[in-house]
Write an enzyme that holds these catalytic residues in place. Structure first.
Site, PDB file in Angstrom:
ATOM      1  N   CYS A 215     -19.313  -4.398  -7.707  1.00 44.24           N
ATOM      2  CA  CYS A 215     -19.897  -5.521  -8.028  1.00 44.24           C
ATOM      3  C   CYS A 215     -18.238  -6.542  -7.380  1.00 44.24           C
ATOM      4  O   CYS A 215     -18.428  -7.608  -8.130  1.00 44.24           O
ATOM      5  CB  CYS A 215     -19.794  -6.447  -9.320  1.00 44.24           C
ATOM      6  SG  CYS A 215     -21.902  -5.048  -9.442  1.00 44.24           S
TER       7      CYS A 215
ATOM      8  N   TYR B 192      -1.658   8.382  -2.492  1.00 45.39           N
ATOM      9  CA  TYR B 192      -2.601   6.871  -2.672  1.00 45.39           C
ATOM     10  C   TYR B 192      -4.267   6.065  -3.136  1.00 45.39           C
ATOM     11  O   TYR B 192      -4.248   6.005  -2.856  1.00 45.39           O
ATOM     12  CB  TYR B 192      -1.652   5.130  -2.609  1.00 45.39           C
ATOM     13  CG  TYR B 192      -0.422   5.477  -2.042  1.00 45.39           C
ATOM     14  CD1 TYR B 192       0.693   6.121  -3.700  1.00 45.39           C
ATOM     15  CD2 TYR B 192       0.633   6.419  -1.330  1.00 45.39           C
ATOM     16  CE1 TYR B 192       2.005   5.928  -3.315  1.00 45.39           C
ATOM     17  CE2 TYR B 192       2.649   6.214  -0.841  1.00 45.39           C
ATOM     18  CZ  TYR B 192       2.957   6.140  -2.647  1.00 45.39           C
ATOM     19  OH  TYR B 192       4.094   6.452  -2.213  1.00 45.39           O
TER      20      TYR B 192
HETATM   21  N1  LLP Z   1      10.433   6.423  -3.733  1.00 44.48           N
HETATM   22  C1  LLP Z   1      10.674   5.071  -4.160  1.00 44.48           C
HETATM   23  C2  LLP Z   1      11.241   4.943  -5.518  1.00 44.48           C
HETATM   24  C3  LLP Z   1       9.494   4.591  -3.958  1.00 44.48           C
HETATM   25  O1  LLP Z   1       9.270   3.693  -4.611  1.00 44.48           O
HETATM   26  C4  LLP Z   1       8.295   5.640  -3.479  1.00 44.48           C
HETATM   27  C5  LLP Z   1       6.949   4.566  -3.068  1.00 44.48           C
HETATM   28  C6  LLP Z   1       8.835   5.854  -2.830  1.00 44.48           C
HETATM   29  C7  LLP Z   1       9.776   6.910  -3.045  1.00 44.48           C
HETATM   30  C8  LLP Z   1       7.756   7.718  -1.940  1.00 44.48           C
HETATM   31  O2  LLP Z   1       6.713   6.436  -0.627  1.00 44.48           O
HETATM   32  P1  LLP Z   1       6.296   7.382  -0.081  1.00 44.48           P
HETATM   33  O3  LLP Z   1       7.213   8.432   1.027  1.00 44.48           O
HETATM   34  O4  LLP Z   1       4.927   7.653   0.240  1.00 44.48           O
HETATM   35  O5  LLP Z   1       6.039   6.385   1.331  1.00 44.48           O
HETATM   36  N2  LLP Z   1       0.301   2.224  -3.151  1.00 44.48           N
HETATM   37  C9  LLP Z   1       0.891   1.784  -1.829  1.00 44.48           C
HETATM   38  C10 LLP Z   1       2.392   2.217  -1.124  1.00 44.48           C
HETATM   39  C11 LLP Z   1       3.608   2.523  -2.902  1.00 44.48           C
HETATM   40  C12 LLP Z   1       4.516   2.934  -2.687  1.00 44.48           C
HETATM   41  C13 LLP Z   1       5.275   2.863  -3.673  1.00 44.48           C
HETATM   42  N3  LLP Z   1       6.919   3.615  -3.994  1.00 44.48           N
HETATM   43  C14 LLP Z   1      -0.013   2.023  -0.773  1.00 44.48           C
HETATM   44  O6  LLP Z   1      -1.274   2.392  -0.864  1.00 44.48           O
HETATM   45  O7  LLP Z   1       0.145   2.269  -0.023  1.00 44.48           O
END
Ligand code: LLP
Length: 416
Positions: free
Chosen positions: A340, A369
């Site tokens: 909603c 995510y």
């Molecule tokens: N290391 C640290 C310290 C982080 O904060 C993150 C992600 C990663 C590694 C991994 O990042 P990746 O390789 O997955 O980009 N919810 C958001 C993304 C938030 C990311 C937070 N930190 C989305 O759905 O796009």
């Protein structure tokens, strides 16, 4: 590369038709391809093999036990951000010396359990946190390893909610403060200061922000004559969702390796999305086709923002495609959920082959995510997670039930 491909207009996950899975398991569900995420993990490993990094899969992107276990078995470590993730990391048998722990808000209890578990190190995000770790270590008579997470003030050129390396972001410690900590190491005698961590954001599709951030860190280390055992360059490697072309692991590696090779520290990477993002889809069913007098078409599906919040929260684009392409005539649709709120959409203005009730749609690239950010909003049980491995479909998380929805709640007796 991913293992979701069409054969004769039918979407397959590896060699299994997605329609057959959707006919068997109630929709919506997340569906992962084992071969795809393994392939992505191995690609990063191979691309960086010249510096033999420790690759810590970022559990926040997807913390399903089977997925984490599969990666750990393949040699991955885990990047965690909470006591809950520590619990899950240990549950899947990740050796403690392959666990690194970031988060600006680690509680005393979380710090204590990570120290007791003897993790590889904490990525420390502030001076008060360092003091807290030092205090807890003194009490426990332990000497945990820590890395300082520095904030390099570099723009990652990504969505502002997932940029973390600008000085106005809450993450990390500025270089001046970091230098002061290294100069006064003896103030924190109950920890062993062994590394630097830098993570500038997520879904970064270019190599330049990494080059800038890592160069700044190396410059800092050289200028302040600090030597460390570990350089953790975080995660953030972007993937292709739609039109944008993300870089390959080799492209990231070819820019990063020359900056870090032979510098005397071991490299750590914390990829999440790059490994699991394109290895998962969300499968939903069309409930109704609603046409307004203004000529707008809505496809109302049985998955919503509680199942996948990325479109609502970040205006993120996920390709949406019929599980079986039956018709050639196309229309423009908004693909919306049952929640909603007008913000409950999975995709807007999508040109798709004419959709009909009961057909299945796949929301692509939702392995990272996706389920990890799902909620019970509108009292909707969270969906199942399924895994295709060697031609078999397995449930790696069952769908929640109505009973699950109330399992933590209590109806006070006095209200009877
Ligand atoms: N290391 C640290 C310290 C982080 O904060 C993150 C992600 C990663 C590694 C991994 O990042 P990746 O390789 O997955 O980009 N919810 C958001 C993304 C938030 C990311 C937070 N930190 C989305 O759905 O796009």
């Amino acid at each position: 590369m991913n293992d979701f491909t069409y054969k004769d207009n039918a979407l397959y996950c590896e060699n299994v038709p997605v329609k057959a899975i959707a006919d068997k398991f109630p929709t919506p569900f997340y569906l992962y391809s084992y071969a795809t995420f393994m392939d992505h993990f191995r690609k990063i490993k191979k691309a960086f093999e010249a510096v033999d990094p420790l690759i810590c899969f970022s559990m926040k992107s997807n913390s399903n036990l089977s997925i984490a276990r599969a990666l750990v078995r393949e040699g991955a470590g885990l990047d965690i951000v909470s006591g809950g993730e520590l619990f899950k990391a240990l549950k899947v048998g990740c050796p403690a010396d392959r666990i690194v722990y970031a988060s600006v808000g680690k509680t005393e209890a979380e710090i204590e359990s990570a120290i007791r578990s003897n993790i590889l190190f904490f990525n420390v995000e502030s001076v008060p946190e360092l003091i807290m770790i030092d205090t807890v270590s003194r009490r426990l008579k332990e000497k945990p390893r820590v890395a300082l997470r520095v904030n390099p003030d570099v723009s990652a050129d990504t969505h502002e909610y997932i940029t973390t390396g600008k000085k106005e972001n809450k993450f990390g410690i500025d270089f001046t403060t970091a230098e002061d900590i290294f100069d006064n190491e003896n103030k924190y005698s109950n920890v062993s200061l062994e590394g630097i961590h830098v993570h500038i954001g997520s879904q970064i599709t270019d190599t330049e922000p990494f080059v800038k951030a890592i160069s700044k860190v190396i410059e800092f280390l050289e200028k302040s004559a600090v030597s460390v055992k570990w350089l953790n360059i975080g995660g953030g490697f972007g993937i292709t969702y739609g039109q944008e072309k993300a870089k390959t692991a080799e492209e990231f590696a070819s820019r990063i390796i020359p900056l870090v090779k032979g510098k005397g520290f071991r490299l750590i990477l914390e990829p999440g999305r790059f490994i699991i993002g394109n290895a998962g889809i969300l499968v939903a069913k069309v409930l109704y086709i609603k046409t307004t007098s203004g000529g707008k078409r809505f496809a109302i599906v049985n998955a919503g923002m509680n199942d996948l919040i990325r479109p609502s929260l970040y205006d993120a684009y996920h390709e949406i495609t019929p599980v079986v392409k039956l018709r050639s005539e196309t229309h423009m649709y908004d693909i919306v959920g049952p929640i909603c709120e007008s913000g409950d959409f999975l995709g807007k203005n999508r040109e798709l082959p004419e959709l009909v009730e009961d057909e299945y749609l796949a929301v692509m690239s939702t392995g990272a995510y996706g389920f990890a950010m799902a909620s019970n909003y509108n009292s909707r049980p969270r969906p199942a997670e399924l895994l295709v491995k060697n031609g078999r479909v397995r449930v790696i998380r069952r769908a929640e039930t109505y009973k699950d929805l109330i399992s933590c709640e209590k109806m006070l007796k006095e209200l009877k």
